[in-house]
Design a protein around this motif. Structure first.
Motif, PDB file in Angstrom:
ATOM      1  N   LYS A   1       6.622   6.438   1.709  1.00  0.00           N
ATOM      2  CA  LYS A   1       5.941   6.435   0.420  1.00  0.00           C
ATOM      3  C   LYS A   1       6.965   6.208  -0.684  1.00  0.00           C
ATOM      4  N   PHE A   2       6.621   5.316  -1.611  1.00  0.00           N
ATOM      5  CA  PHE A   2       7.564   4.943  -2.662  1.00  0.00           C
ATOM      6  C   PHE A   2       6.862   4.927  -4.017  1.00  0.00           C
ATOM      7  N   GLN A   3       7.657   5.134  -5.056  1.00  0.00           N
ATOM      8  CA  GLN A   3       7.134   5.109  -6.423  1.00  0.00           C
ATOM      9  C   GLN A   3       7.848   4.017  -7.208  1.00  0.00           C
ATOM     10  N   LEU A   4       7.072   3.231  -7.915  1.00  0.00           N
ATOM     11  CA  LEU A   4       7.628   2.109  -8.667  1.00  0.00           C
ATOM     12  C   LEU A   4       8.498   2.599  -9.823  1.00  0.00           C
ATOM     13  N   ILE A   5       9.669   2.011  -9.958  1.00  0.00           N
ATOM     14  CA  ILE A   5      10.540   2.285 -11.104  1.00  0.00           C
ATOM     15  C   ILE A   5      10.427   1.141 -12.109  1.00  0.00           C
ATOM     16  N   SER A   6      10.519  -0.077 -11.625  1.00  0.00           N
ATOM     17  CA  SER A   6      10.345  -1.235 -12.512  1.00  0.00           C
ATOM     18  C   SER A   6       9.802  -2.404 -11.710  1.00  0.00           C
ATOM     19  N   GLY A   7       9.074  -3.274 -12.417  1.00  0.00           N
ATOM     20  CA  GLY A   7       8.492  -4.452 -11.771  1.00  0.00           C
ATOM     21  C   GLY A   7       6.989  -4.368 -11.592  1.00  0.00           C
TER      22      GLY A   7
ATOM     23  N   SER B   1      14.470   9.014 -12.376  1.00  0.00           N
ATOM     24  CA  SER B   1      13.448   7.982 -12.267  1.00  0.00           C
ATOM     25  C   SER B   1      12.928   7.577 -13.634  1.00  0.00           C
ATOM     26  N   LEU B   2      12.671   8.571 -14.482  1.00  0.00           N
ATOM     27  CA  LEU B   2      12.198   8.283 -15.829  1.00  0.00           C
ATOM     28  C   LEU B   2      13.229   7.465 -16.592  1.00  0.00           C
ATOM     29  N   THR B   3      14.488   7.884 -16.516  1.00  0.00           N
ATOM     30  CA  THR B   3      15.549   7.173 -17.221  1.00  0.00           C
ATOM     31  C   THR B   3      15.665   5.735 -16.730  1.00  0.00           C
ATOM     32  N   MET B   4      15.662   5.576 -15.403  1.00  0.00           N
ATOM     33  CA  MET B   4      15.783   4.240 -14.818  1.00  0.00           C
ATOM     34  C   MET B   4      14.594   3.362 -15.215  1.00  0.00           C
TER      35      MET B   4
ATOM     36  N   ASP C   1       0.811  -1.220   0.000  1.00  0.00           N
ATOM     37  CA  ASP C   1       0.000   0.000   0.000  1.00  0.00           C
ATOM     38  C   ASP C   1       0.844   1.269   0.000  1.00  0.00           C
ATOM     39  N   SER C   2       2.139   1.139   0.317  1.00  0.00           N
ATOM     40  CA  SER C   2       3.000   2.334   0.356  1.00  0.00           C
ATOM     41  C   SER C   2       3.647   2.610  -0.998  1.00  0.00           C
ATOM     42  N   ILE C   3       3.338   1.760  -2.000  1.00  0.00           N
ATOM     43  CA  ILE C   3       3.975   1.885  -3.318  1.00  0.00           C
ATOM     44  C   ILE C   3       2.957   2.377  -4.345  1.00  0.00           C
ATOM     45  N   GLU C   4       3.279   3.471  -5.025  1.00  0.00           N
ATOM     46  CA  GLU C   4       2.403   3.972  -6.084  1.00  0.00           C
ATOM     47  C   GLU C   4       2.998   3.627  -7.445  1.00  0.00           C
ATOM     48  N   ILE C   5       2.114   3.512  -8.441  1.00  0.00           N
ATOM     49  CA  ILE C   5       2.559   3.175  -9.794  1.00  0.00           C
ATOM     50  C   ILE C   5       3.326   4.342 -10.403  1.00  0.00           C
ATOM     51  N   ASN C   6       4.369   4.025 -11.127  1.00  0.00           N
ATOM     52  CA  ASN C   6       5.203   5.038 -11.776  1.00  0.00           C
ATOM     53  C   ASN C   6       4.486   5.630 -12.993  1.00  0.00           C
ATOM     54  N   PRO C   7       4.235   6.947 -13.024  1.00  0.00           N
ATOM     55  CA  PRO C   7       3.582   7.554 -14.196  1.00  0.00           C
ATOM     56  C   PRO C   7       4.454   7.502 -15.442  1.00  0.00           C
ATOM     57  N   PHE C   8       5.742   7.208 -15.272  1.00  0.00           N
ATOM     58  CA  PHE C   8       6.664   7.128 -16.405  1.00  0.00           C
ATOM     59  C   PHE C   8       6.722   5.720 -17.000  1.00  0.00           C
ATOM     60  N   GLN C   9       5.942   4.781 -16.426  1.00  0.00           N
ATOM     61  CA  GLN C   9       5.981   3.394 -16.877  1.00  0.00           C
ATOM     62  C   GLN C   9       5.691   3.309 -18.375  1.00  0.00           C
ATOM     63  N   PRO C  10       6.610   2.762 -19.170  1.00  0.00           N
ATOM     64  CA  PRO C  10       6.386   2.654 -20.613  1.00  0.00           C
ATOM     65  C   PRO C  10       5.423   1.552 -20.996  1.00  0.00           C
ATOM     66  N   ARG C  11       5.321   0.502 -20.171  1.00  0.00           N
ATOM     67  CA  ARG C  11       4.419  -0.601 -20.494  1.00  0.00           C
ATOM     68  C   ARG C  11       2.981  -0.169 -20.266  1.00  0.00           C
ATOM     69  N   THR C  12       2.127  -0.394 -21.243  1.00  0.00           N
ATOM     70  CA  THR C  12       0.717  -0.035 -21.119  1.00  0.00           C
ATOM     71  C   THR C  12      -0.189  -1.242 -21.285  1.00  0.00           C
ATOM     72  N   ASN C  13       0.323  -2.326 -21.853  1.00  0.00           N
ATOM     73  CA  ASN C  13      -0.478  -3.535 -22.055  1.00  0.00           C
ATOM     74  C   ASN C  13       0.007  -4.634 -21.131  1.00  0.00           C
TER      75      ASN C  13
END
Length: 301
Positions: free
Chosen positions: A89-95, A122-125, A46-58
């Motif tokens: 509070k954390f934001q997802l980078i990958s996974g 974060s976006l680059t990573m 619950d402390s992790i939010e989805i990364n708005p920079f996530q390239p995967r959409t499907n």
């Protein structure tokens, strides 16, 4: 087994450190930052939010359910990567697939690598890690490369260095974004391959692109057959021949029965004309005020 339990316990201990408001870690220079950054820590989902920079959409639902089953039986083997954005509070980078699957299973925590990074980092990573680790479709990869260039202001050469791919490979992916959106969607959905797309991109006319695309699907053309079709089209253009896949004409023939029916209804010689752009007009002549009133009465009825 003992080592695994010790590592898990260590992760939980560090998790408690992150929940201490008196020792909140905000930068790499803060106390205990070295114990957190780069380590695997059990974080509350619950402390992790989805990364708005996530390239995967499907996200394939069947594949996600298979991963959830694996996690239910074996746990999360590969930790996700997050960046700290606020207290606990954390934001997802990958996974994201692992995080989604963990939620499906009903886990309360998930193992995570902790990073402290600004938005650009974060976006680059996120882009680089997702390109390298996941089965993104060719269009998602192309969009990721384009975002690295547009939002981080990298050149193709610099993108090449970041992701470990040849510059020509980067260029080939980015060129796919010049395809008609319908074709891009076709690549994403797996109707045609990246090879088909690379062949079609040599045709500048988007209408012709889509006609070739539909021909590929209807006739199940291979990449080689598609390349031959595009080559033939280009040769036809050079010799001023009518291309094999011409644009559809917008004008059309008006059946004589239509003109006859209009004429019989109005009791007059009706003229129907269609212009080259497909638009037209219907002319109904009248010879007097009484004749005009007669026509209007017919329309009112």
């Amino acid at each position: 087994m003992a080592k695994a339990l010790k590592k898990q316990a260590l992760g939980r201990g560090l998790s408690a450190l992150l929940k201490d408001p008196d020792n909140d870690i905000k930068s790499i220079e803060d106390n205990n930052a070295d114990k957190v950054v780069g380590n695997i820590i059990e974080l509350d989902i619950d402390s992790i939010e989805i990364n708005p920079f996530q390239p995967r959409t499907n996200f394939n639902e069947e594949s996600l359910n298979e991963l959830a089953t694996s996690i239910r039986e074996l746990g999360v083997i590969q930790p996700i990567t997050v960046r700290k954005i606020d207290f606990n509070k954390f934001q997802l980078i990958s996974g994201e697939r692992r995080l989604r699957a963990s939620k499906l299973v009903g886990l309360d925590t998930v193992p995570a690598f902790i990073r402290i990074a600004n938005d650009n980092e974060s976006l680059t990573m996120a882009l680089v890690e997702n390109i390298q680790r996941h089965d993104l479709d060719p269009i998602e990869i192309a969009l990721s490369y384009q975002r690295l260039m547009d939002e981080i202001d990298l050149t193709q050469e610099q993108v090449s260095d970041r992701v470990g791919k040849k510059r020509s490979t980067i260029a080939n992916y980015i060129r796919l974004l010049r395809l008609d959106p319908i074709i891009q969607t076709g690549i994403r959905d797996g109707f045609i391959s990246m090879g088909h797309g690379r062949a079609i991109i040599n045709v500048e006319d988007l209408d012709i692109q889509t006609e070739i695309y539909h021909k590929i699907i209807l006739e199940s053309l291979s990449v080689r057959e598609t390349e031959a079709l595009v080559k033939q089209y280009q040769e036809d253009l050079k010799t001023s021949k009518i291309p094999e896949l011409p644009k559809k004409a917008k004008t059309f023939e008006v059946p004589a029965t239509y003109t006859k029916s209009f004429g019989e209804f109005f009791g007059a010689k009706v003229d129907i004309k269609v212009s080259a752009n497909g638009k037209g007009k219907i002319s109904i002549p009248f010879h007097s005020e009484e004749d005009l009133n007669r026509l209007i009465k017919l329309l009112d009825n």
